[in-house]
Design a protein around this motif. Structure first.
Motif, PDB file in Angstrom:
ATOM      1  N   ALA A   1      -1.308   1.745 -11.201  1.00 47.75           N
ATOM      2  CA  ALA A   1      -1.209   0.936 -11.197  1.00 47.75           C
ATOM      3  C   ALA A   1      -0.520   1.549  -9.607  1.00 47.75           C
ATOM      4  O   ALA A   1      -0.665   0.844  -8.249  1.00 47.75           O
ATOM      5  N   LEU A   2       0.004   2.934  -9.835  1.00 48.49           N
ATOM      6  CA  LEU A   2       0.682   2.870  -8.322  1.00 48.49           C
ATOM      7  C   LEU A   2       0.113   3.791  -7.662  1.00 48.49           C
ATOM      8  O   LEU A   2      -0.470   3.470  -6.235  1.00 48.49           O
ATOM      9  N   ILE A   3      -1.147   4.368  -7.689  1.00 51.07           N
ATOM     10  CA  ILE A   3      -2.011   4.484  -7.372  1.00 51.07           C
ATOM     11  C   ILE A   3      -2.853   3.621  -5.781  1.00 51.07           C
ATOM     12  O   ILE A   3      -2.903   3.955  -5.175  1.00 51.07           O
ATOM     13  N   GLN A   4      -3.349   2.739  -7.219  1.00 56.68           N
ATOM     14  CA  GLN A   4      -4.092   1.813  -6.310  1.00 56.68           C
ATOM     15  C   GLN A   4      -3.290   1.151  -5.981  1.00 56.68           C
ATOM     16  O   GLN A   4      -3.719   0.636  -4.467  1.00 56.68           O
ATOM     17  N   ASP A   5      -2.246  -0.201  -5.741  1.00 56.44           N
ATOM     18  CA  ASP A   5      -1.117  -0.609  -4.831  1.00 56.44           C
ATOM     19  C   ASP A   5      -1.605   0.579  -2.895  1.00 56.44           C
ATOM     20  O   ASP A   5      -0.914  -0.437  -2.263  1.00 56.44           O
ATOM     21  N   MET A   6      -0.926   1.877  -3.029  1.00 55.92           N
ATOM     22  CA  MET A   6      -1.070   2.944  -1.810  1.00 55.92           C
ATOM     23  C   MET A   6      -2.094   2.744  -1.645  1.00 55.92           C
ATOM     24  O   MET A   6      -2.111   2.460  -0.185  1.00 55.92           O
ATOM     25  N   HIS A   7      -3.723   2.803  -2.190  1.00 60.79           N
ATOM     26  CA  HIS A   7      -4.325   3.147  -1.247  1.00 60.79           C
ATOM     27  C   HIS A   7      -5.382   1.798  -0.845  1.00 60.79           C
ATOM     28  O   HIS A   7      -4.897   1.455   0.799  1.00 60.79           O
ATOM     29  N   ASP A   8      -4.522   0.489  -1.233  1.00 60.52           N
ATOM     30  CA  ASP A   8      -4.702  -1.114  -0.339  1.00 60.52           C
ATOM     31  C   ASP A   8      -3.728  -0.844   0.633  1.00 60.52           C
ATOM     32  O   ASP A   8      -4.384  -1.608   1.604  1.00 60.52           O
ATOM     33  N   SER A   9      -3.045  -0.515   0.617  1.00 57.33           N
ATOM     34  CA  SER A   9      -1.821  -0.685   0.965  1.00 57.33           C
ATOM     35  C   SER A   9      -2.233   0.371   2.523  1.00 57.33           C
ATOM     36  O   SER A   9      -2.905  -0.059   3.528  1.00 57.33           O
ATOM     37  N   VAL A  10      -2.897   1.541   1.912  1.00 60.17           N
ATOM     38  CA  VAL A  10      -3.326   2.703   3.258  1.00 60.17           C
ATOM     39  C   VAL A  10      -4.405   1.760   3.968  1.00 60.17           C
ATOM     40  O   VAL A  10      -4.765   2.354   5.202  1.00 60.17           O
ATOM     41  N   VAL A  11      -5.676   1.429   2.990  1.00 64.85           N
ATOM     42  CA  VAL A  11      -6.677   0.914   3.484  1.00 64.85           C
ATOM     43  C   VAL A  11      -6.592  -0.164   4.244  1.00 64.85           C
ATOM     44  O   VAL A  11      -6.732  -0.139   5.886  1.00 64.85           O
ATOM     45  N   TYR A  12      -5.339  -1.213   3.974  1.00 64.30           N
ATOM     46  CA  TYR A  12      -5.051  -2.465   5.199  1.00 64.30           C
ATOM     47  C   TYR A  12      -5.212  -1.982   6.233  1.00 64.30           C
ATOM     48  O   TYR A  12      -5.215  -2.674   7.222  1.00 64.30           O
TER      49      TYR A  12
END
Length: 273
Positions: free
Chosen positions: A36-47
């Motif tokens: 969950a933490l990794i996905q949140d980080m990835h989504d933020s980075v990609v955005y």
């Protein structure tokens, strides 16, 4: 005070107890929280990188180098997510370590009770030391996840700029990196579950005055270690406090200590008259 072990009906024959296996549910929950933490980080980075990349894509297509804007975005994202993981790491590690200790102790108590033994477990200095070491190790591993991911992401983005690659290819590379990071999180959760369970089991067994165990091989979904398979087949006994000498690595180890190892030990309660 050390734990006390008493038998209701003494017998002369030795007793070989059932092993305490790592709990798959604890590993799965640990992995879910990391994911969950990794996905949140990835989504933020990609955005944010997508927005910055699109603003500079015409220059990238002309082989110019608008790297400063992307580097600034990466610096801000890195600072934000390193702090986020840092703030969450201790809570996650404590939850994991306490879950493993509570479950392994409860299972050990039931195994002994089923065998006719009564036991009073105490929180000893040895158990506290293992708890602290487990938390410390997992805090470090949790913090390493964003550090490694963000370093790799910056490399992907900078190479994209240098080679004039379009956003589609960069996005694909970022998605591949997410997969690598999630697989590493899965490995951390399973491997640490094995290691922590083994460490707590060993401490409890030593506190109870148990000195010997039988090695039990358990396949971990990968190719079995020949030395572990042989030790399990031969029901090799080892000293709990020291571990079993694994000729493949040239040192004494505990069941579940090596990466991907899911082997366990069956403690031996010596007979008495």
């Amino acid at each position: 005070m050390a734990s006390k072990l008493r038998r209701k009906t003494p017998k002369a024959k030795e007793t070989i107890l059932r092993p305490v296996h790592p709990n798959a549910g604890i590993a799965a929950e640990y992995q879910r929280r990391l994911d969950a933490l990794i996905q949140d980080m990835h989504d933020s980075v990609v955005y944010w990188l997508t927005a910055t990349y699109r603003q500079n894509e015409p220059r990238i297509a002309l082989d110019e180098t608008p790297a400063d804007a992307l580097r600034r975005s990466m610096k801000e994202l890195s600072s934000r997510w390193l702090k986020r993981f840092d703030s969450m790491s201790t809570k996650m590690a404590e939850y994991f370590a306490q879950s493993v200790e509570k479950r392994s102790t409860a299972v050990m108590k039931k195994i002994l009770k089923d065998g006719g033994w009564t036991v009073s477990f105490q929180i000893t200095p040895a158990m506290r030391d293992i708890m602290d070491a487990t938390i410390h190790q997992n805090v470090a591993l949790i913090k390493s996840i964003p550090a490694q991911y963000l370093e790799q992401v910056e490399g992907i983005v900078m190479r994209g700029v240098q080679s004039g690659r379009d956003l589609g290819q960069v996005s694909k590379d970022l998605q591949d990196r997410l997969g690598v990071t999630r697989r590493r999180a899965a490995l951390i959760s399973k491997d640490q579950n094995n290691k922590a369970t083994a460490a707590f089991n060993k401490a409890r067994q030593v506190e109870l005055g148990l000195t010997e165990a039988v090695w039990v091989h358990s396949g971990g979904g990968r190719e079995s270690r020949p030395s572990h398979l042989k030790a399990g087949r031969e029901q090799t006994r080892y000293t709990i406090s020291e571990g079993w000498f694994d000729p493949a690595v040239g040192q004494k180890i505990q069941p579940g200590e090596l990466i991907h190892c899911k082997c366990v030990g069956r403690p031996v309660i010596k007979g008495f008259s």
